[in-house]
Design an enzyme around this catalytic site. Sequence first.
Site, mmCIF file in Angstrom:
data_model
loop_
_atom_site.group_PDB
_atom_site.id
_atom_site.type_symbol
_atom_site.label_atom_id
_atom_site.label_comp_id
_atom_site.label_asym_id
_atom_site.label_seq_id
_atom_site.Cartn_x
_atom_site.Cartn_y
_atom_site.Cartn_z
ATOM 1 N N CYS A 297 1.254 -1.184 -0.166
ATOM 2 C CA CYS A 297 -0.213 -0.625 0.238
ATOM 3 C C CYS A 297 0.588 0.644 0.621
ATOM 4 O O CYS A 297 2.130 1.248 0.772
ATOM 5 C CB CYS A 297 -0.800 0.139 1.549
ATOM 6 N N TYR B 219 -4.839 -13.188 -4.789
ATOM 7 C CA TYR B 219 -4.124 -12.685 -3.577
ATOM 8 C C TYR B 219 -4.915 -13.157 -3.088
ATOM 9 O O TYR B 219 -6.634 -12.874 -2.763
ATOM 10 C CB TYR B 219 -3.957 -11.593 -3.500
ATOM 11 N N HIS C 261 -3.492 -11.699 4.461
ATOM 12 C CA HIS C 261 -3.326 -10.470 4.465
ATOM 13 C C HIS C 261 -4.979 -10.811 5.985
ATOM 14 O O HIS C 261 -5.132 -9.407 6.226
ATOM 15 C CB HIS C 261 -3.463 -9.400 4.292
ATOM 16 N N ASP D 114 2.593 -9.414 8.903
ATOM 17 C CA ASP D 114 3.267 -9.010 7.702
ATOM 18 C C ASP D 114 4.458 -8.754 7.429
ATOM 19 O O ASP D 114 5.952 -8.631 7.604
ATOM 20 C CB ASP D 114 2.672 -9.529 6.669
#
Length: 687
Positions: A30, A169, A172, A265
């Site tokens: 991000c 994906y 998360h 992460d």
Amino acid sequence: MRDPRYDVLFEPVQIGPLRTKNRFWQVPHCSGMGHRYPNAEARMRTIKAEGGWGVISTQEAEIHPSSDITPANEARLWSRDDIPALRAMTEGLHAHGALAAIQLVHNGHHVANRYSRMLPLSPSGNVYDGSDPVQARAMDKADIAALRGWYRTAALNARAAGFDIIYVYAGHDMALLQHFLVKRHNHRTDEYGGSFENRLRLFREVIGDVRDAIGDRCALAVRLAVDELMGPEGITCDGEGRDIISALAEEPDVWDVNLSGWSNDSQTSRFSDEGFQEPYTAFVKSVTTKPVVGVGRYTSPDSMVRVIRKGILDLIGAARPSIADPFLPKKIEEGRIDDIRECIGCNICTSGDNTCAPMRCTQNPTVGEEWRRGWHPERIAPIAMPQSVLVVGGGPAGLEAARALAARGAEVTLAEAGREWGGRVARECRLPGLAAWGRVRDWRLGQLQRSAHVQMYLESRLSVEDVLGMGLPHVVVATGAAWRADGVGRAHRLPLGFLANGSVLTPDDMMAGAMLPEGPVVVFDDDRYYIGSLMAELAVAAGRDVVLVTPDNLVSAFSEHTLDQGRIQARLISLGVRIITAHGLADRGSDWLELSCAYTGRRMRLDCGSLVTVTSRRPVDGLWQDLQTQREAWADAGVLSVTRIGDCLAPGTIAAATYAGHLYAQDFGTTPDEIPFKREDIVPLFG
Ligand code: ADP
Ligand code: SF4
């Protein structure tokens, strides 16, 4: 010249139909620039391509308005209309020979769809995982078919936008595909729920759909969280994480593996070291023949070589190291190891995205300013004519100002009162877990010591007479700030006279090694970031009973944005620190302290031998004030300008200090416009 030991890092890797130019892979991260600031986003990523990264990815790209993460600002590929903005990035990357990757996502019940107002989607009618009173609807078969269609369309649009690598994906805890994979979210009883094979079905189908859509021009990457660090309730690397990779082993062209959620992460350096993900991801290469990318805040080329040689990873994934130094690969390639600006693992970058603002970085003040101010992490315009500048104060603001001014060709004199460089960084990097923060000082010192344009003086506390006597035309006052001992902060806006009834220490006292009086220590943390918790750790280490009081409802509340609030609170609990939230200070005796409830005002009394107040700081601006009172003497002394920067102007983060130093150097010799940056949030009316 490149050290041959690092040659392996510059080998190409075959990814399906494509070859990377080296092993440096900027994984999706991000930026807070996303779809609302596409020029800023494209320029920031393009500079990384210039800096030598072989593969550079977008942040997560929403594939449909039912995956609307507003107010966060990620990439968006809802339709063909999003292609031009994304193409700006792919063209920039291709111009420097990098491959462009895009991480497609449907966020499932991780979004509330605040802008699109569509109902979120989920496997089983799950509750939205933020605090909005929103519940996602359970997807029926038609929804599943629609979702697969959205992935296909998004993959085609991504290819049309010029992307080379298309990510599917599941990580998360933010991706619908992961929600289907895990038992705690997927309670379905049809062929998409229940058994492992059933929970895997949608992931497998979407991987196939995307593969069919992209054909043989693009490569397919799959990003999977192989461990969620929650034991059997989640994916584990010796359980279903391994099973998923084994089941789909040869389906993608490349595996990108990591930990989930984001706070696991992107762990801060306070709680983890370089390579911290290796114990979880090391198995992956044993169950697939496809190349594997992984992260672990790698900034050292020796560590990178080690993980390749040991067969842990094929490609060095990086988010934060690429933000702190977009030119990291190029510096290794050119044998300029000492020039690498190593990430300090502070997560100021994540705080930008988490507050829905363009990211900032403690180490790299140019990040987020590449497009709107035209800043570049490695290049800075030379000054028009030789000029001399005196920088007073060798903290992060003064060091960065001196470094960047010297890079512009100014003749810089840097004076520091203390015996060591670094200001607050020198003090704070001795606190438990913050050693890596010393890199803020070390990198700048290294650059300064190699510069022909700088003279540096320690143990040189300058007075107004000294400054005027030196006769240098431009003076930068970067003399820092000191913690207050009077309680003034957010909760108490006026000084608390009663504090003087007993012993009061500030973080400056604690960091200077002050002896704590006998008795329990109360840390009053109204700063709400990291220092309060570290003062509690110091007091525990000194053998005291410790209570941490905060007016907030959480310990270190701002640290939610740096992703380590949970770890900080857990550490304090495990150290036996008693935590009292939602309380301010009410009264004080020599061995007691009275608190008042932030909601009711109800009082409670604690035993207190010493109180450590962590509330706010006061600028150390005496020199600047003295220079103002002697303004009439400037002309005779040859002084043209005096400017205060950093904490001396307004105390802030270390990132704000390096930014202030850099801003001074960039603006030096210019008159900035009233709005000193380009805007891309202005659209023509009815446009
Ligand atoms: P910032 O974060 O703004 O860089 P710091 O507090 O980290 O601020 O650093 C300020 C530095 O300035 C400290 O190292 C301090 O010793 C130094 N300093 C303060 N006053 C003077 C002075 N009069 N002359 C030289 N150095 C000074
Ligand atoms: Fe690293 Fe901190 Fe910069 Fe993030 S803000 S990239 S953690 S130095």
